[in-house]
Design an enzyme around this catalytic site. Structure first.
Site, PDB file in Angstrom:
ATOM      1  N   SER A   1     -22.604  17.850  42.225  1.00  0.00           N
ATOM      2  CA  SER A   1     -22.051  17.415  43.511  1.00  0.00           C
ATOM      3  C   SER A   1     -23.146  17.558  44.550  1.00  0.00           C
ATOM      4  O   SER A   1     -24.093  18.325  44.366  1.00  0.00           O
ATOM      5  CB  SER A   1     -20.875  18.332  43.868  1.00  0.00           C
ATOM      6  OG  SER A   1     -20.557  18.244  45.242  1.00  0.00           O
TER       7      SER A   1
ATOM      8  N   TYR B   1     -16.378  26.444  44.977  1.00  0.00           N
ATOM      9  CA  TYR B   1     -16.873  25.135  44.533  1.00  0.00           C
ATOM     10  C   TYR B   1     -18.386  25.040  44.725  1.00  0.00           C
ATOM     11  O   TYR B   1     -19.114  24.637  43.816  1.00  0.00           O
ATOM     12  CB  TYR B   1     -16.159  24.041  45.331  1.00  0.00           C
ATOM     13  CG  TYR B   1     -16.410  22.630  44.852  1.00  0.00           C
ATOM     14  CD1 TYR B   1     -15.617  22.054  43.857  1.00  0.00           C
ATOM     15  CD2 TYR B   1     -17.428  21.849  45.402  1.00  0.00           C
ATOM     16  CE1 TYR B   1     -15.835  20.749  43.432  1.00  0.00           C
ATOM     17  CE2 TYR B   1     -17.648  20.549  44.983  1.00  0.00           C
ATOM     18  CZ  TYR B   1     -16.846  20.007  44.004  1.00  0.00           C
ATOM     19  OH  TYR B   1     -17.071  18.716  43.574  1.00  0.00           O
TER      20      TYR B   1
HETATM   21  P1  NAD Z   1     -10.062  14.321  39.341  1.00  0.00           P
HETATM   22  O1  NAD Z   1      -9.115  15.324  39.908  1.00  0.00           O
HETATM   23  O2  NAD Z   1      -9.726  12.876  39.466  1.00  0.00           O
HETATM   24  O3  NAD Z   1     -10.321  14.634  37.802  1.00  0.00           O
HETATM   25  C1  NAD Z   1     -10.510  15.926  37.340  1.00  0.00           C
HETATM   26  C2  NAD Z   1     -10.325  15.936  35.839  1.00  0.00           C
HETATM   27  O4  NAD Z   1     -10.472  17.281  35.371  1.00  0.00           O
HETATM   28  C3  NAD Z   1      -8.920  15.481  35.411  1.00  0.00           C
HETATM   29  O5  NAD Z   1      -9.030  14.733  34.226  1.00  0.00           O
HETATM   30  C4  NAD Z   1      -8.200  16.798  35.148  1.00  0.00           C
HETATM   31  O6  NAD Z   1      -7.121  16.695  34.239  1.00  0.00           O
HETATM   32  C5  NAD Z   1      -9.337  17.605  34.558  1.00  0.00           C
HETATM   33  N1  NAD Z   1      -9.095  19.033  34.575  1.00  0.00           N
HETATM   34  C6  NAD Z   1      -8.790  19.839  35.620  1.00  0.00           C
HETATM   35  N2  NAD Z   1      -8.597  21.098  35.204  1.00  0.00           N
HETATM   36  C7  NAD Z   1      -8.799  21.091  33.858  1.00  0.00           C
HETATM   37  C8  NAD Z   1      -8.746  22.089  32.847  1.00  0.00           C
HETATM   38  N3  NAD Z   1      -8.455  23.379  33.124  1.00  0.00           N
HETATM   39  N4  NAD Z   1      -8.994  21.705  31.584  1.00  0.00           N
HETATM   40  C9  NAD Z   1      -9.281  20.415  31.276  1.00  0.00           C
HETATM   41  N5  NAD Z   1      -9.349  19.448  32.188  1.00  0.00           N
HETATM   42  C10 NAD Z   1      -9.105  19.782  33.458  1.00  0.00           C
HETATM   43  O7  NAD Z   1     -11.460  14.642  40.004  1.00  0.00           O
HETATM   44  P2  NAD Z   1     -12.821  13.804  40.156  1.00  0.00           P
HETATM   45  O8  NAD Z   1     -13.020  13.561  41.599  1.00  0.00           O
HETATM   46  O9  NAD Z   1     -12.886  12.671  39.205  1.00  0.00           O
HETATM   47  O10 NAD Z   1     -13.861  14.954  39.763  1.00  0.00           O
HETATM   48  C11 NAD Z   1     -14.583  14.940  38.553  1.00  0.00           C
HETATM   49  C12 NAD Z   1     -15.826  15.779  38.754  1.00  0.00           C
HETATM   50  O11 NAD Z   1     -16.634  15.206  39.784  1.00  0.00           O
HETATM   51  C13 NAD Z   1     -15.576  17.229  39.187  1.00  0.00           C
HETATM   52  O12 NAD Z   1     -16.474  18.093  38.520  1.00  0.00           O
HETATM   53  C14 NAD Z   1     -15.865  17.200  40.663  1.00  0.00           C
HETATM   54  O13 NAD Z   1     -16.256  18.457  41.158  1.00  0.00           O
HETATM   55  C15 NAD Z   1     -17.004  16.195  40.699  1.00  0.00           C
HETATM   56  N6  NAD Z   1     -17.233  15.592  42.012  1.00  0.00           N
HETATM   57  C16 NAD Z   1     -16.266  14.844  42.618  1.00  0.00           C
HETATM   58  C17 NAD Z   1     -16.541  14.290  43.852  1.00  0.00           C
HETATM   59  C18 NAD Z   1     -15.534  13.468  44.574  1.00  0.00           C
HETATM   60  O14 NAD Z   1     -15.771  13.155  45.746  1.00  0.00           O
HETATM   61  N7  NAD Z   1     -14.432  13.065  43.945  1.00  0.00           N
HETATM   62  C19 NAD Z   1     -17.756  14.500  44.463  1.00  0.00           C
HETATM   63  C20 NAD Z   1     -18.731  15.264  43.821  1.00  0.00           C
HETATM   64  C21 NAD Z   1     -18.441  15.806  42.584  1.00  0.00           C
END
Ligand code: NAD
Length: 261
Positions: free
Chosen positions: A143, A156
């Site tokens: 991130s 985070y």
């Molecule tokens: P999201 O909430 O859409 O997806 C998260 C996924 O993780 C889901 O499939 C959920 O079921 C799974 N998950 C959560 N807890 C879990 C557990 N205990 N065991 C197994 N699976 C689990 O989120 P996203 O935005 O797609 O985020 C994905 C990654 O990208 C994360 O690591 C997040 O930190 C990172 N990220 C997101 C953003 C953003 O702006 N959305 C920015 C930077 C980084």
């Protein structure tokens, strides 16, 4: 060499960025193990849909990313059912927003487990096979918060900074074995993770929804646009290609210029 018939495990791929990785790699002919929580029927529809649309094998493993034994078992399961794990994307992640003095201890533990420790367990399990086959790609979704901080996100930001340390360390360990390890660091991507933190940020900062979107989230991104899940997935496909064989131990920012400031 194409990616056809490679096999990938993608954690947290029932939603958001993870699902986009799964679909983009499947479009390249990669067989996929999806993972994550959600409605069983919806997950099965995604899994079957990927098989039908892209003509690959797609399996589901529901390992909980807070449980090291389940993570190791998921890698074994993918090696057994798909034949190998050539690509590992550590992507599962959750967020919690609170001032440090009120930050619930169990939320700290959960975020460190899912956002950082799960990547350790998955790499630990997948690296032996990659080293033996002399080819592998490990991608960690970090991130912009792996490089800079924002208030109220102690767990985070700490976990994501940790992911970068883990990325660099394992990259050095496996560099001579045809295995690369990198992080992709998106800024704000429009996914459920971002949408769900808006109410808490409204409360923590006493702002309206529009103020959170424009003055907090997109305030950080000079392009004034959310990153798309397809853009993040395209970067992962590139990192899996032969053209990226000498990119290792690094971080690719996709943050609309946020961390340039
Ligand atoms: P999201 O909430 O859409 O997806 C998260 C996924 O993780 C889901 O499939 C959920 O079921 C799974 N998950 C959560 N807890 C879990 C557990 N205990 N065991 C197994 N699976 C689990 O989120 P996203 O935005 O797609 O985020 C994905 C990654 O990208 C994360 O690591 C997040 O930190 C990172 N990220 C997101 C953003 C953003 O702006 N959305 C920015 C930077 C980084």
């Amino acid at each position: 060499m194409s990616l056809k018939s490679r096999n990938a495990v993608i954690t947290g791929s029932t939603s958001g960025i993870g699902l986009a990785y799964a679909r983009a790699l499947a479009a390249e002919g990669v067989n996929i193990c999806i993972n994550g929580f959600g409605d069983a029927g919806a997950i099965e529809a995604e899994r079957a849909g990927i098989e039908m649309e892209f003509g690959v094998t797609c399996i589901y493993n529901g390992a909980d990313m807070t449980k090291g034994d389940q993570i190791a078992a998921m890698v074994k399961d993918a090696e057994t059912r798909l034949g190998s794990v050539d690509i590992l994307i550590n992507n599962a992640g959750v967020q919690f927003v609170s001032p440090i003095e009120d930050f619930p201890v169990e939320k700290w533990d959960q975020i460190i487990a899912i956002n950082l420790t799960s990547a350790f367990h998955a790499m630990r399990a997948a690296v032996p096979g990659m080293k033996a086959r002399k080819w592998g790609r490990i991608i960690n979704t970090a991130s912009a918060h792996s490089l800079v901080a924002s208030p109220f996100k102690a767990a985070y930001v700490s976990a994501k900074h940790g992911v970068m340390g883990l990325t660099k360390t394992v990259a050095l360990e496996v560099a001579a074995f045809g295995v690369t390890v990198n992080s992709i660091s998106p800024g704000y991507v429009w996914t459920p993770l971002v949408a769900n933190q808006i109410p808490d940020t409204m409360k923590a900062r006493n702002l309206t929804r529009e103020q959170v979107i424009n003055d907090v989230l997109l305030a950080a991104q000079p392009t004034k646009q959310f990153v798309t899940v397809e853009q993040v997935a395209a970067c992962a496909v590139y990192l899996c290609s032969d053209g990226a064989a000498n990119i290792t131990g690094t971080n690719i920012s996709m943050d609309g210029g946020w961390t340039a400031a």
